[in-house]
Write a protein that holds these residues in place. Structure first.
Motif, mmCIF file in Angstrom:
data_model
loop_
_atom_site.group_PDB
_atom_site.id
_atom_site.type_symbol
_atom_site.label_atom_id
_atom_site.label_comp_id
_atom_site.label_asym_id
_atom_site.label_seq_id
_atom_site.Cartn_x
_atom_site.Cartn_y
_atom_site.Cartn_z
ATOM 1 N N ILE A 150 15.995 44.747 19.504
ATOM 2 C CA ILE A 150 16.853 44.095 18.522
ATOM 3 C C ILE A 150 18.215 43.887 19.152
ATOM 4 C CG2 ILE A 150 18.199 44.576 16.425
ATOM 5 C CD1 ILE A 150 15.683 45.721 15.177
ATOM 6 N N THR A 151 18.777 42.691 18.998
ATOM 7 C CA THR A 151 20.142 42.446 19.446
ATOM 8 C C THR A 151 20.974 41.966 18.260
ATOM 9 O OG1 THR A 151 19.688 40.167 20.112
ATOM 10 C CG2 THR A 151 19.469 41.871 21.808
ATOM 11 N N ILE A 152 22.256 42.292 18.322
ATOM 12 C CA ILE A 152 23.202 41.918 17.271
ATOM 13 C C ILE A 152 24.405 41.281 17.955
ATOM 14 C CG2 ILE A 152 24.629 42.725 15.360
ATOM 15 C CD1 ILE A 152 22.756 45.283 15.398
ATOM 16 N N SER A 153 24.694 40.039 17.627
ATOM 17 C CA SER A 153 25.856 39.385 18.219
ATOM 18 C C SER A 153 27.125 39.873 17.533
ATOM 19 C CB SER A 153 25.748 37.868 18.101
ATOM 20 O OG SER A 153 25.938 37.461 16.753
ATOM 21 N N ALA A 154 28.239 39.703 18.223
ATOM 22 C CA ALA A 154 29.523 40.080 17.636
ATOM 23 C C ALA A 154 29.774 39.307 16.348
ATOM 24 C CB ALA A 154 30.650 39.840 18.644
ATOM 25 N N GLU A 155 29.370 38.047 16.324
ATOM 26 C CA GLU A 155 29.576 37.228 15.132
ATOM 27 C C GLU A 155 28.719 37.745 13.969
ATOM 28 O OE1 GLU A 155 31.464 34.361 12.932
ATOM 29 O OE2 GLU A 155 31.877 34.920 15.015
ATOM 30 N N GLN A 156 27.450 38.056 14.242
ATOM 31 C CA GLN A 156 26.574 38.591 13.196
ATOM 32 C C GLN A 156 27.124 39.915 12.646
ATOM 33 O OE1 GLN A 156 22.999 38.559 15.657
ATOM 34 N NE2 GLN A 156 21.976 37.270 14.134
ATOM 35 N N ALA A 157 27.567 40.775 13.547
ATOM 36 C CA ALA A 157 28.092 42.082 13.144
ATOM 37 C C ALA A 157 29.344 41.931 12.293
ATOM 38 C CB ALA A 157 28.398 42.920 14.386
ATOM 39 N N PHE A 214 22.025 60.620 9.815
ATOM 40 C CA PHE A 214 22.277 59.596 10.830
ATOM 41 C C PHE A 214 23.541 59.990 11.597
ATOM 42 C CE2 PHE A 214 20.207 57.882 7.158
ATOM 43 C CZ PHE A 214 19.244 57.007 7.641
ATOM 44 N N THR A 215 23.431 60.122 12.905
ATOM 45 C CA THR A 215 24.581 60.453 13.741
ATOM 46 C C THR A 215 24.792 59.330 14.746
ATOM 47 O OG1 THR A 215 24.136 62.816 13.522
ATOM 48 C CG2 THR A 215 25.611 62.136 15.297
ATOM 49 N N PHE A 216 25.998 58.764 14.758
ATOM 50 C CA PHE A 216 26.320 57.644 15.645
ATOM 51 C C PHE A 216 26.880 58.214 16.948
ATOM 52 C CE2 PHE A 216 26.544 56.370 11.250
ATOM 53 C CZ PHE A 216 25.702 55.262 11.234
ATOM 54 N N THR A 217 26.150 58.011 18.036
ATOM 55 C CA THR A 217 26.438 58.720 19.281
ATOM 56 C C THR A 217 27.133 57.866 20.334
ATOM 57 O OG1 THR A 217 24.132 58.256 19.894
ATOM 58 C CG2 THR A 217 24.622 60.440 19.014
ATOM 59 N N ASN A 218 27.001 56.557 20.267
ATOM 60 C CA ASN A 218 27.690 55.658 21.195
ATOM 61 C C ASN A 218 27.944 54.324 20.506
ATOM 62 O OD1 ASN A 218 28.178 56.613 24.073
ATOM 63 N ND2 ASN A 218 26.048 57.283 23.786
ATOM 64 N N MET A 219 29.030 53.666 20.893
ATOM 65 C CA MET A 219 29.345 52.362 20.334
ATOM 66 C C MET A 219 28.371 51.314 20.862
ATOM 67 S SD MET A 219 33.485 52.645 20.688
ATOM 68 C CE MET A 219 33.836 50.979 20.126
ATOM 69 N N VAL A 220 28.095 50.312 20.038
ATOM 70 C CA VAL A 220 27.203 49.209 20.402
ATOM 71 C C VAL A 220 28.029 47.934 20.488
ATOM 72 C CG1 VAL A 220 25.201 47.840 19.729
ATOM 73 C CG2 VAL A 220 25.230 50.316 19.295
ATOM 74 N N GLY A 221 27.983 47.279 21.648
ATOM 75 C CA GLY A 221 28.751 46.067 21.855
ATOM 76 C C GLY A 221 27.972 44.807 21.535
ATOM 77 N N ASP A 222 28.533 43.682 21.894
ATOM 78 C CA ASP A 222 27.985 42.354 21.621
ATOM 79 C C ASP A 222 26.664 42.134 22.353
ATOM 80 O OD1 ASP A 222 27.745 39.650 20.940
ATOM 81 O OD2 ASP A 222 29.031 39.008 22.604
ATOM 82 N N ASN A 223 25.618 41.783 21.595
ATOM 83 C CA ASN A 223 24.314 41.408 22.148
ATOM 84 C C ASN A 223 23.711 42.463 23.075
ATOM 85 O OD1 ASN A 223 23.566 38.831 21.019
ATOM 86 N ND2 ASN A 223 25.342 37.966 22.093
#
Length: 234
Positions: A14-21, A66-75
């Protein structure tokens, strides 16, 4: 489904673009944290979108964390693995953990419940600033740096008494706290989950507020006014 416009499925990734996010944060969460703006140097995908995709993938269990362990960037390609146990790790293209999930108890894939929980929780979550965080910062006489705001989702968890709804679900704040530790603070947002007028679940969201400085009412109010102006313009 509610989430369809906000991600792209590519084979097993799964990918998430910066615009979608960014649109998800603004439209679904009413969250205008600058870190979710596509042109931000520190851009990251909202934790609420990762949380929502996890519910879509794994359903709702009576108890989940749910634990968020690292940031997710563009795509960035993300792998949501098959749920072969109650512990699930979502990873990025480098194999690093970005979201760690633990679930237990009865589980449902009921789409109405999943979408209702997503819709109501992310709106609750998105109201953190200025509605919930501003009074806490004023109380403790600290604030983040308006020039470099750092307000990061750390974790959330919930427990349901029942996964059967007879009325529309809603999420409401039960209690909020701020624990200050030198240049950072941990914010705790306790919430209740209602089926009509009956509480059927409860949970907690934790947020890290970094780069703390002494409280400046005029400076943080100006930041909040600009934040709300952006929200209203959207």
């Amino acid at each position: 489904m509610l989430l369809d416009p906000y991600y792209i499925q590519q084979d097993s990734n799964i990918t998430i673009s910066a615009e979608q996010a960014s649109i998800f944060a603004k439209k679904e969460c009413q969250d205008f944290n600058p870190i979710h703006d596509p042109d931000s140097k520190r851009f990251c995908v909202p934790g609420d979108l990762l949380f929502s995709l996890a519910l879509k993938e794994y359903g709702v269990s009576k108890s989940m964390s749910f634990t968020f362990t690292n940031m997710v960037g563009d795509n960035i390609p993300l792998t949501f693995p098959e749920a072969t146990s109650d512990d699930i790790v979502v990873t990025n293209a480098q194999g690093k953990s970005v979201l760690e999930i633990n679930k237990s108890g009865e589980m449902t894939q009921d789409l109405d419940l999943i979408e209702s929980l997503i819709k109501n929780y992310v709106v609750f979550s998105g109201q953190n600033f200025p509605t919930l965080l501003m009074p806490l910062m004023k109380k403790h006489q600290v604030m983040f740096n308006p020039a470099r705001p750092l307000v990061m989702y750390n974790s959330m968890s919930f427990e349901f008494d029942s996964l059967t709804l007879t009325n529309p679900l809603r999420v409401e704040l039960a209690e909020s706290k701020l624990e200050v530790e030198s240049k950072r603070a941990n914010e705790f947002l306790h919430f209740d989950i209602y089926d009509g007028d009956k509480i059927i679940g409860r949970g907690i969201k934790t947020v890290v507020v970094g780069g703390l400085k002494p409280y400046d009412h005029d400076a943080i109010t100006a930041f909040a006014d600009n934040y709300l102006a952006n929200r209203n313009a959207f």
